[in-house]
Design a protein around this motif. Structure first.
Motif, PDB file in Angstrom:
ATOM      1  N   HIS A  76     -16.164  42.915  -8.177  1.00  0.00           N
ATOM      2  CA  HIS A  76     -16.019  42.307  -9.291  1.00  0.00           C
ATOM      3  C   HIS A  76     -17.977  42.423 -10.164  1.00  0.00           C
ATOM      4  O   HIS A  76     -17.508  41.971 -11.103  1.00  0.00           O
ATOM      5  N   GLU A 113     -16.357  43.921 -12.843  1.00  0.00           N
ATOM      6  CA  GLU A 113     -15.563  43.487 -14.288  1.00  0.00           C
ATOM      7  C   GLU A 113     -16.508  42.509 -14.778  1.00  0.00           C
ATOM      8  O   GLU A 113     -16.553  42.547 -15.729  1.00  0.00           O
ATOM      9  N   LEU A 114     -18.186  42.383 -14.400  1.00  0.00           N
ATOM     10  CA  LEU A 114     -18.717  40.811 -15.390  1.00  0.00           C
ATOM     11  C   LEU A 114     -19.234  42.082 -16.284  1.00  0.00           C
ATOM     12  O   LEU A 114     -19.555  41.690 -17.369  1.00  0.00           O
ATOM     13  N   HIS A 139     -17.898  44.393 -17.483  1.00  0.00           N
ATOM     14  CA  HIS A 139     -17.397  44.830 -18.548  1.00  0.00           C
ATOM     15  C   HIS A 139     -17.454  43.991 -19.649  1.00  0.00           C
ATOM     16  O   HIS A 139     -17.254  44.413 -20.937  1.00  0.00           O
ATOM     17  N   LYS A 140     -17.258  42.175 -19.353  1.00  0.00           N
ATOM     18  CA  LYS A 140     -17.307  40.926 -20.085  1.00  0.00           C
ATOM     19  C   LYS A 140     -18.045  41.365 -20.818  1.00  0.00           C
ATOM     20  O   LYS A 140     -18.540  40.822 -22.316  1.00  0.00           O
ATOM     21  N   MET A 141     -19.696  41.527 -20.221  1.00  0.00           N
ATOM     22  CA  MET A 141     -20.936  41.956 -21.091  1.00  0.00           C
ATOM     23  C   MET A 141     -20.799  42.709 -22.079  1.00  0.00           C
ATOM     24  O   MET A 141     -21.714  42.624 -23.203  1.00  0.00           O
ATOM     25  N   LYS A 142     -20.304  43.893 -21.911  1.00  0.00           N
ATOM     26  CA  LYS A 142     -20.476  44.992 -23.040  1.00  0.00           C
ATOM     27  C   LYS A 142     -19.789  44.844 -23.731  1.00  0.00           C
ATOM     28  O   LYS A 142     -19.838  44.523 -25.252  1.00  0.00           O
ATOM     29  N   ALA A 143     -18.087  43.726 -23.604  1.00  0.00           N
ATOM     30  CA  ALA A 143     -17.751  43.505 -24.390  1.00  0.00           C
ATOM     31  C   ALA A 143     -18.146  42.263 -25.491  1.00  0.00           C
ATOM     32  O   ALA A 143     -18.193  42.176 -26.930  1.00  0.00           O
ATOM     33  N   ASP A 144     -19.122  41.652 -24.884  1.00  0.00           N
ATOM     34  CA  ASP A 144     -19.353  39.810 -25.477  1.00  0.00           C
ATOM     35  C   ASP A 144     -20.800  41.425 -25.936  1.00  0.00           C
ATOM     36  O   ASP A 144     -20.957  40.313 -27.329  1.00  0.00           O
ATOM     37  N   LYS A 164     -19.318  42.340 -29.341  1.00  0.00           N
ATOM     38  CA  LYS A 164     -19.319  41.170 -30.728  1.00  0.00           C
ATOM     39  C   LYS A 164     -19.802  40.908 -31.098  1.00  0.00           C
ATOM     40  O   LYS A 164     -20.288  40.926 -32.558  1.00  0.00           O
TER      41      LYS A 164
END
Length: 87
Positions: A51, A54-55, A57-62, A65
């Motif tokens: 978990h 995953e968080l 990974h989402k933060m890095k993608a954000d 962006k």
């Protein structure tokens, strides 16, 4: 004739008694055993790590962006600043 039929011996009926397989452990003791609790903790830790990954990974993608958005805004600002300086 009836006397002959009643003279026939009846066989005793066999009844099946269910066997009980018990141990010295109390009921529900499996959930309290050391091996079970270690396995449960390992599953919880694995879930928590997955978990968190995953968080992240989402933060890095954000973040990526937002960086590209910031670069775009800086380019637009530079373009507007050049226009304002030349006018």
């Amino acid at each position: 004739m009836l006397s002959r039929i009643s003279a026939v011996r009846r066989l005793p009926q066999l009844t099946a008694v269910p066997r009980r397989f018990t141990s010295s452990l109390k009921e529900g003791s499996v959930a309290q055993s050391k091996g079970f609790s270690e396995k449960e903790k390992a599953h919880e830790n694995e879930y928590a790590r997955r978990h968190d990954a995953e968080l992240l990974h989402k933060m890095k993608a954000d973040m990526e962006k937002k960086k590209t958005e910031l670069e775009q805004l800086e380019r637009e600002y530079q373009a507007e600043a050049q226009k304002a300086g030349k006018v």
